[in-house]
Write an enzyme that holds these catalytic residues in place. Structure first.
Site, PDB file in Angstrom:
ATOM      1  N   HIS A 181       0.809  -1.220   0.000  1.00 38.47           N
ATOM      2  CA  HIS A 181       0.000   0.000   0.000  1.00 38.47           C
ATOM      3  C   HIS A 181       0.838   1.264   0.000  1.00 38.47           C
ATOM      4  CE1 HIS A 181       0.700  -0.382   4.406  1.00 38.47           C
ATOM      5  NE2 HIS A 181       0.658   0.945   4.393  1.00 38.47           N
ATOM      6  N   HIS A 198       4.105   9.271  12.366  1.00 36.84           N
ATOM      7  CA  HIS A 198       3.099   8.283  12.726  1.00 36.84           C
ATOM      8  C   HIS A 198       3.757   7.062  13.352  1.00 36.84           C
ATOM      9  CE1 HIS A 198       4.392   6.856   8.777  1.00 36.84           C
ATOM     10  NE2 HIS A 198       3.772   5.702   8.957  1.00 36.84           N
TER      11      HIS A 198
END
Length: 271
Positions: A119, A184
């Site tokens: 992804h 993140h």
């Protein structure tokens, strides 16, 4: 050479409804703008500085840089993110030139004819609307397994790739895309948070053309902010490829509740 950068977090396709309508609209508009810029530039081959998530790199073998030199790049199935496993054509001739040119410039990248795209690459390509027949040369930068390539080395890599492409006699119209980041956490407690102050500081450094500052964050600091933050290496490589040009901020969302991430996108217009 047109250069773009975008986040690639999968929540935007897995659970688009979790974000506010305004954040969804801004993100979609950003992808449309970047995708249109790539289309308008008539790009034949897109070099993608990207990360991956233990699909190709493994603890037993984690080179700093891996160039995909295959005829075609298969997609790793990730139905949980509602992503179609769309394979992408490669550009072996130019990819081999890049590998050989990097060797000549003191880099020692690995190369593979069987890279699989997860992804980190498939999501932005799909969201950007990149044509299925557009060639892609993935350049995976290790952001997983320490020791990681220094940020300054990633910037130099981007500059070297741009120089090699600029000297190529193949006649390709080449663009560069960076994916990943910014702050993140992946696979650890705290995945619901990011660090908007860090994101703003990093983006401001790129927009100001202060690449020395963008490359000055210690790995220990990035670890504290979040393990996924190491993906800024891809953005630094893109900035290196853009040389002295400065980017335009396309999307800047400090934090999108529901997606648990900031949304950031930059565009360096073609010179």
């Amino acid at each position: 050479m047109l250069v773009a950068a975008t986040v690639h977090f999968p929540y935007m396709t897995a659970w688009p409804e979790r974000a506010s309508a305004g954040h969804r609209a801004a993100t979609e508009a950003g992808f449309r703008r970047l995708g249109q810029a790539i289309a308008d530039a008539g790009i034949d081959t897109l070099v993608v500085f990207t990360s991956e998530h233990i699909v190709n790199l493994q603890p037993r073998m984690a080179p700093p840089f891996v160039v995909g030199v295959g005829e075609r790049h298969a997609a790793f199935p990730e139905p949980q993110f509602k992503l179609a496993p769309q394979a992408r054509p490669g550009d072996p001739a130019l990819a081999q030139e890049i590998v050989s040119g990097l060797y000549a410039r003191g880099f020692d990248p690995a190369h593979s004819i069987e890279l699989r795209l997860d992804h980190g690459t498939t999501l932005p390509l799909a969201q950007l609307g990149i044509a299925p027949d557009a060639a892609v040369i993935p350049v995976i930068i290790n952001s997983l397994f320490a020791p990681l390539p220094p940020l300054a080395r990633c910037r130099a890599l981007g500059g070297a790739v741009a120089d090699i492409v600029g000297r190529s006699a193949l006649g390709r119209r080449v663009g560069v895309l960076a994916t990943g980041g910014l702050s993140h956490i992946v696979g650890a407690p705290g995945m619901e948070r990011n660090d908007p102050d860090f994101d703003a500081d990093f983006v401001q450094a790129l927009v100001a053309g202060e690449l020395e500052r963008a490359c000055a964050y210690p790995d220990a600091m990035l670890d504290r902010i979040g393990n996924g933050t190491h993906e800024i290496r891809n953005w630094v490589a893109a900035a290196g490829a853009a040389q002295a040009r400065r980017p335009t901020v396309v999307t800047s969302i400090a934090y999108a509740p529901g997606w648990d991430s900031g949304v950031h996108q930059l565009l360096w217009e073609a010179a």
